[in-house]
Write a protein that holds these residues in place. Sequence first.
Motif, PDB file in Angstrom:
ATOM      1  N   ARG A 155      -4.307   5.456  15.599  1.00 11.36           N
ATOM      2  CA  ARG A 155      -4.206   4.135  14.990  1.00 11.36           C
ATOM      3  C   ARG A 155      -5.472   3.788  14.206  1.00 11.36           C
ATOM      4  N   GLU A 156      -6.630   3.931  14.833  1.00  9.39           N
ATOM      5  CA  GLU A 156      -7.872   3.601  14.134  1.00  9.39           C
ATOM      6  C   GLU A 156      -8.086   4.502  12.924  1.00  9.39           C
ATOM      7  N   LYS A 157      -7.817   5.781  13.097  1.00 10.04           N
ATOM      8  CA  LYS A 157      -7.988   6.730  12.005  1.00 10.04           C
ATOM      9  C   LYS A 157      -7.031   6.412  10.863  1.00 10.04           C
ATOM     10  N   PHE A 158      -5.796   6.041  11.201  1.00 13.88           N
ATOM     11  CA  PHE A 158      -4.812   5.675  10.189  1.00 13.88           C
ATOM     12  C   PHE A 158      -5.268   4.450   9.407  1.00 13.88           C
ATOM     13  N   GLU A 159      -5.696   3.414  10.097  1.00 13.97           N
ATOM     14  CA  GLU A 159      -6.066   2.182   9.402  1.00 13.97           C
ATOM     15  C   GLU A 159      -7.274   2.391   8.504  1.00 13.97           C
ATOM     16  N   GLU A 160      -8.256   3.145   8.972  1.00 14.73           N
ATOM     17  CA  GLU A 160      -9.388   3.448   8.096  1.00 14.73           C
ATOM     18  C   GLU A 160      -8.932   4.278   6.901  1.00 14.73           C
ATOM     19  N   GLY A 161      -8.008   5.219   7.155  1.00 17.25           N
ATOM     20  CA  GLY A 161      -7.507   6.056   6.068  1.00 17.25           C
ATOM     21  C   GLY A 161      -6.777   5.257   5.005  1.00 17.25           C
ATOM     22  N   VAL A 162      -5.964   4.266   5.419  1.00 20.11           N
ATOM     23  CA  VAL A 162      -5.263   3.421   4.447  1.00 20.11           C
ATOM     24  C   VAL A 162      -6.263   2.685   3.563  1.00 20.11           C
ATOM     25  N   ALA A 197     -14.667   9.900  -6.550  1.00 23.14           N
ATOM     26  CA  ALA A 197     -14.402   9.477  -7.930  1.00 23.14           C
ATOM     27  C   ALA A 197     -13.080  10.105  -8.380  1.00 23.14           C
ATOM     28  N   LEU A 198     -11.975   9.364  -8.210  1.00 23.07           N
ATOM     29  CA  LEU A 198     -10.664   9.922  -8.550  1.00 23.07           C
ATOM     30  C   LEU A 198     -10.474  10.050 -10.054  1.00 23.07           C
ATOM     31  N   PHE A 199     -10.074  11.226 -10.453  1.00 24.66           N
ATOM     32  CA  PHE A 199      -9.765  11.497 -11.860  1.00 24.66           C
ATOM     33  C   PHE A 199      -8.754  12.631 -11.881  1.00 24.66           C
ATOM     34  N   PRO A 200      -7.467  12.373 -12.236  1.00 24.76           N
ATOM     35  CA  PRO A 200      -6.971  11.181 -12.924  1.00 24.76           C
ATOM     36  C   PRO A 200      -6.767   9.984 -12.010  1.00 24.76           C
ATOM     37  N   GLN A 201      -6.721   8.813 -12.615  1.00 21.57           N
ATOM     38  CA  GLN A 201      -6.337   7.582 -11.957  1.00 21.57           C
ATOM     39  C   GLN A 201      -4.806   7.420 -12.039  1.00 21.57           C
ATOM     40  N   PRO A 202      -4.206   6.627 -11.144  1.00 17.71           N
ATOM     41  CA  PRO A 202      -2.761   6.415 -11.223  1.00 17.71           C
ATOM     42  C   PRO A 202      -2.377   5.652 -12.484  1.00 17.71           C
ATOM     43  N   VAL A 203      -1.148   5.843 -12.928  1.00 16.62           N
ATOM     44  CA  VAL A 203      -0.640   5.112 -14.088  1.00 16.62           C
ATOM     45  C   VAL A 203      -0.478   3.632 -13.751  1.00 16.62           C
ATOM     46  N   GLN A 204       0.094   3.334 -12.584  1.00 20.57           N
ATOM     47  CA  GLN A 204       0.364   1.951 -12.186  1.00 20.57           C
ATOM     48  C   GLN A 204      -0.917   1.287 -11.694  1.00 20.57           C
ATOM     49  N   LYS A 205      -1.101   0.054 -12.088  1.00 26.84           N
ATOM     50  CA  LYS A 205      -2.300  -0.690 -11.724  1.00 26.84           C
ATOM     51  C   LYS A 205      -1.931  -1.912 -10.881  1.00 26.84           C
ATOM     52  N   PRO A 206      -2.707  -2.207  -9.820  1.00 29.49           N
ATOM     53  CA  PRO A 206      -3.912  -1.474  -9.423  1.00 29.49           C
ATOM     54  C   PRO A 206      -3.622  -0.115  -8.774  1.00 29.49           C
ATOM     55  N   HIS A 207      -2.381   0.066  -8.285  1.00 27.55           N
ATOM     56  CA  HIS A 207      -1.952   1.352  -7.712  1.00 27.55           C
ATOM     57  C   HIS A 207      -0.448   1.285  -7.519  1.00 27.55           C
ATOM     58  N   PRO A 208       0.231   2.416  -7.318  1.00 23.43           N
ATOM     59  CA  PRO A 208       1.666   2.369  -6.985  1.00 23.43           C
ATOM     60  C   PRO A 208       1.894   1.543  -5.734  1.00 23.43           C
ATOM     61  N   ARG A 209       3.075   0.962  -5.633  1.00 25.19           N
ATOM     62  CA  ARG A 209       3.374   0.173  -4.443  1.00 25.19           C
ATOM     63  C   ARG A 209       3.321   1.059  -3.206  1.00 25.19           C
ATOM     64  N   ILE A 210       2.677   0.537  -2.162  1.00 26.54           N
ATOM     65  CA  ILE A 210       2.466   1.269  -0.919  1.00 26.54           C
ATOM     66  C   ILE A 210       3.228   0.572   0.193  1.00 26.54           C
ATOM     67  N   LEU A 211       3.934   1.353   0.983  1.00 25.14           N
ATOM     68  CA  LEU A 211       4.659   0.845   2.139  1.00 25.14           C
ATOM     69  C   LEU A 211       3.984   1.323   3.411  1.00 25.14           C
ATOM     70  N   LEU A 212       3.832   0.421   4.374  1.00 23.48           N
ATOM     71  CA  LEU A 212       3.297   0.766   5.689  1.00 23.48           C
ATOM     72  C   LEU A 212       4.342   0.428   6.740  1.00 23.48           C
ATOM     73  N   SER A 213       4.297   1.124   7.858  1.00 20.20           N
ATOM     74  CA  SER A 213       5.244   0.872   8.936  1.00 20.20           C
ATOM     75  C   SER A 213       5.049  -0.531   9.502  1.00 20.20           C
ATOM     76  N   ALA A 214       6.172  -1.146   9.886  1.00 18.03           N
ATOM     77  CA  ALA A 214       6.123  -2.447  10.569  1.00 18.03           C
ATOM     78  C   ALA A 214       6.998  -2.397  11.815  1.00 18.03           C
ATOM     79  N   ASN A 215       6.936  -1.289  12.535  1.00 19.46           N
ATOM     80  CA  ASN A 215       7.773  -1.116  13.733  1.00 19.46           C
ATOM     81  C   ASN A 215       7.147  -1.702  14.990  1.00 19.46           C
TER      82      ASN A 215
END
Length: 369
Positions: free
Chosen positions: A139-146, A172-190
């Motif tokens: 859990r802690e590792k996941f949240e820091e990773g997100v 330093a990410l290169f390339p950057q994503p096309v969508q700004k600020p980033h693609p939509r991200i889904l997280l679990s809500a179980n």
Amino acid sequence: MKVELFTPVAYYGDLDAYETWPLRPRWYKSEHGMQSMQFGFEQMEAAYEGGFDSLNLAEHHYTSQLTPVPHLFAAALGERLPDAQIAVNGTDLPLHNPIMVAEQYAMLDNLLGGRLRFALLRGTPNEYMTYGTNPWEAREKFEEGVELVIRALTEPEPFGWEGKYFRSRNIALFPQPVQKPHPRILLSANSVASARFAGRMRCDAGISFMAPEKCGEVVAAYREAAAEAGWAPTADNILYRQFAYIAETDEQAREDTADKWPQGKGLFATDNLDQLIAMATAGAALAGAPKGAPLDPSMAPKFGEPFLGSPETVLAQIREAERHIGMGRVEFAIVPPSNCLSHEQVIRCIKLIGRELIPALHADAPAAA
């Protein structure tokens, strides 16, 4: 309401035991594997032609689901269907370096021309055995990773990261994503904790397989945490995933799935939970976790009834789920983990959803926020 398809790219071949984890490498036959991947494309193409709003994949390891690296399948799918919305729902983040995950998704968003959505998930307990991940740290590792993935996708200048689980002097990410600020991200809500984290991170909430009447608490927690973070989710920010099989009649749907699914079959069946916990416990012990320490209870399966029956029956089931959840997106998981349905049955089901269910669900007024 939007309608999405989860396709696991199931292995259609003779296996001694679909419920075994890990599957024995000697059971794999390349001719069956290549045909199965082609079946996966055909199922996605049928869904696209039927009007599904998103074609979704996920990461799983050592199973009959042939997407341990779903990004590769998603890139190939994007070439076949240049207008389709594609999602990887999702990456088992505790297994990976978040910077590499951010790079993969930034590149994939470019390959898809800005059509990507993705989920960051903790994974099921058995997945932690894949790369020796300690489930007591998950859990802690996941949240820091997100937090690190989002920072890497949005930071315009090189930066350093000094966290509990991840450290890097130069990102330093290169390339950057096309969508700004980033693609939509889904997280679990179980669980309440995961739902609150999704709200705090301004991400979409994904509820998987839970009985709809049990979802109210997590939806309330998600909305409450989002309000504390200064934003208000709409129904479109909530996705509900459930196993589904639709046939012309209720009787046909029951006949097609009788004694196969979802009655106690597959890796995630309740009677296999002890096996999953034992595997995760063994892996954690090797990683130095305290002996006898309990697993996070939110990792236990909480399956509700599948969407099963005729189009009319399933439409009523979805309406009832919407009443409890308020979701604006429903994701059908048509092939269960035990892979008991034939490719032809899956295609028929997808086409029937396209003809009978999608027009009715698309005609809905927007669900209440």
